[in-house]
Write an enzyme that holds these catalytic residues in place. Sequence first.
Site, PDB file in Angstrom:
ATOM      1  N   TRP A 202       0.681  -1.237   0.143  1.00 28.92           N
ATOM      2  CA  TRP A 202       0.082  -0.169  -0.034  1.00 28.92           C
ATOM      3  C   TRP A 202       0.593   1.296  -0.063  1.00 28.92           C
ATOM      4  O   TRP A 202       1.650   1.520   0.857  1.00 28.92           O
ATOM      5  CB  TRP A 202      -0.769  -0.111   1.416  1.00 28.92           C
ATOM      6  CG  TRP A 202      -1.669   1.162   1.557  1.00 28.92           C
ATOM      7  CD1 TRP A 202      -2.103   2.162   0.776  1.00 28.92           C
ATOM      8  CD2 TRP A 202      -2.182   1.514   2.861  1.00 28.92           C
ATOM      9  NE1 TRP A 202      -2.913   2.932   1.495  1.00 28.92           N
ATOM     10  CE2 TRP A 202      -3.021   2.558   2.650  1.00 28.92           C
ATOM     11  CE3 TRP A 202      -2.166   0.998   4.254  1.00 28.92           C
ATOM     12  CZ2 TRP A 202      -3.858   3.406   4.000  1.00 28.92           C
ATOM     13  CZ3 TRP A 202      -2.642   1.427   5.374  1.00 28.92           C
ATOM     14  CH2 TRP A 202      -3.358   2.641   4.952  1.00 28.92           C
ATOM     15  N   HIS A 203       0.863   1.848  -1.015  1.00 27.65           N
ATOM     16  CA  HIS A 203       1.818   3.179  -1.169  1.00 27.65           C
ATOM     17  C   HIS A 203       1.505   4.292  -2.273  1.00 27.65           C
ATOM     18  O   HIS A 203       1.883   5.171  -2.093  1.00 27.65           O
ATOM     19  CB  HIS A 203       3.392   2.508  -1.611  1.00 27.65           C
ATOM     20  CG  HIS A 203       3.739   2.511  -3.080  1.00 27.65           C
ATOM     21  ND1 HIS A 203       2.787   1.100  -3.623  1.00 27.65           N
ATOM     22  CD2 HIS A 203       3.873   3.224  -4.193  1.00 27.65           C
ATOM     23  CE1 HIS A 203       2.993   1.318  -4.887  1.00 27.65           C
ATOM     24  NE2 HIS A 203       3.552   2.320  -5.055  1.00 27.65           N
ATOM     25  N   ARG A 204       0.493   3.887  -3.137  1.00 28.07           N
ATOM     26  CA  ARG A 204       0.177   4.603  -4.129  1.00 28.07           C
ATOM     27  C   ARG A 204      -0.396   6.030  -3.399  1.00 28.07           C
ATOM     28  O   ARG A 204      -1.316   5.996  -2.508  1.00 28.07           O
ATOM     29  CB  ARG A 204      -0.736   4.113  -5.165  1.00 28.07           C
ATOM     30  CG  ARG A 204      -0.855   4.966  -6.285  1.00 28.07           C
ATOM     31  CD  ARG A 204      -1.348   3.854  -7.358  1.00 28.07           C
ATOM     32  NE  ARG A 204      -0.724   2.994  -8.129  1.00 28.07           N
ATOM     33  CZ  ARG A 204       0.362   3.036  -8.762  1.00 28.07           C
ATOM     34  NH1 ARG A 204       0.617   4.113  -9.448  1.00 28.07           N
ATOM     35  NH2 ARG A 204       0.985   1.964  -9.208  1.00 28.07           N
ATOM     36  N   ARG A 235       6.033   6.437   2.751  1.00 28.36           N
ATOM     37  CA  ARG A 235       4.930   7.512   2.572  1.00 28.36           C
ATOM     38  C   ARG A 235       3.873   7.033   3.549  1.00 28.36           C
ATOM     39  O   ARG A 235       3.346   7.945   3.977  1.00 28.36           O
ATOM     40  CB  ARG A 235       4.849   7.380   0.886  1.00 28.36           C
ATOM     41  CG  ARG A 235       3.648   8.479   0.717  1.00 28.36           C
ATOM     42  CD  ARG A 235       3.027   8.171  -0.680  1.00 28.36           C
ATOM     43  NE  ARG A 235       3.834   8.732  -1.657  1.00 28.36           N
ATOM     44  CZ  ARG A 235       4.071   8.108  -2.829  1.00 28.36           C
ATOM     45  NH1 ARG A 235       3.182   7.061  -3.038  1.00 28.36           N
ATOM     46  NH2 ARG A 235       4.571   8.507  -3.875  1.00 28.36           N
ATOM     47  N   ASP A 276      -1.982  -1.922  -4.351  1.00 29.41           N
ATOM     48  CA  ASP A 276      -2.341  -0.996  -5.069  1.00 29.41           C
ATOM     49  C   ASP A 276      -1.101  -0.584  -5.947  1.00 29.41           C
ATOM     50  O   ASP A 276      -1.404   0.477  -6.750  1.00 29.41           O
ATOM     51  CB  ASP A 276      -2.707   0.428  -4.113  1.00 29.41           C
ATOM     52  CG  ASP A 276      -1.726   1.021  -3.472  1.00 29.41           C
ATOM     53  OD1 ASP A 276      -0.434   0.602  -3.379  1.00 29.41           O
ATOM     54  OD2 ASP A 276      -1.830   2.026  -2.737  1.00 29.41           O
TER      55      ASP A 276
END
Length: 354
Positions: A202-204, A235, A276
């Site tokens: 999960w990073h977008r 992030r 994602d």
Amino acid sequence: MKVITLVGARPQFIKAAPVSRELRCHAYEILVHSGQHYDSVMSDVFFEELKIPSPDYHLGVGSKSHGSQTGEMLSQVERVLMDEKPDWVLVYGDTNTTLAGALAAAKLDIPVAHVEAGLRSFNRRMPEEINRVLTDHVSQLLFCPTDTAVRHLKREGIHEGVHQVGDVMVDALLHNRQLATERSIVLEKLDVEPKGYILVTWHRAENTDDPVRLTSIAAALNALDRPAVLPLHPRTRHRLEQAGLTLNNPKLQLLPPVGYLDMLQLEANASLILTDSGGVQKEAFLLRVPCVTMRDETEWMETVEQKANRLVGADDQAILQAVDEMKVDFDHVRPVFGDGRASRRIVEILANQT
């Protein structure tokens, strides 16, 4: 033939590794690292594990706003190109590094070759979509991973220099899959059983920078009732802290970002992947692992069309329902990303054009 290869983010290191191996047998390659991903777990470990030569130039741009980062890269890459005067600039994927390299080369009338050309999510709110579209339109050679990518380019009026070569990530996976099995001990470290956990990535930006989507995905992860593993992107960690959100599900193991071999091992042994990431969707498909994608669209529609991947957006209930329901009969899933010889085709085409 003198080629400058420009990389800067972890997916690009993976894609560049097999191409660089092939390229250095036939040409003089200069490797430039923009510094977009700059710490050891997001950069150095990939060079070590994938046996990528040390960069000839490290620009050290680091984390900034999109405009500042791209602008600084553009200026620094331009200086390298003016000094080195390559025959080609080779760029990968859809990051700010990709666009900066393509623009710098185009302004100096140096031909650009784009690996992973023709991908489209059709969502212009994504920085990646802007990067890939603009890069394709200034490139002289466009190396497409699939027939779908070729069709996308044709619809935009790009016909010359387009080659369907297959996906270099297949090359990378075939080269490294057995190595991951032999070397990685990540399953033992985490004390998880093969096929006994969900892997989450999960990073977008669309999911971390939007407070509504961030909160909803966090709620879904906190409600998972099966063991899960999440290598947490810096992030995402930062955005969760800013929003005062915690991931406190006892079934969810949080860990720092992992190297490529550990990631391959985690992907291959997961019962399901919740992500994602564009690259992880594709690796799930190649490794025959069901995938649920927390996005509203994907560049890899082939995986959805074959029902190996399901798009669910960021709604927590939709995510949880898909996790419960997702099952795939991979005996009926066709291979669509090539035969593992994309790197060889890319180098042959480059050589014939020089």
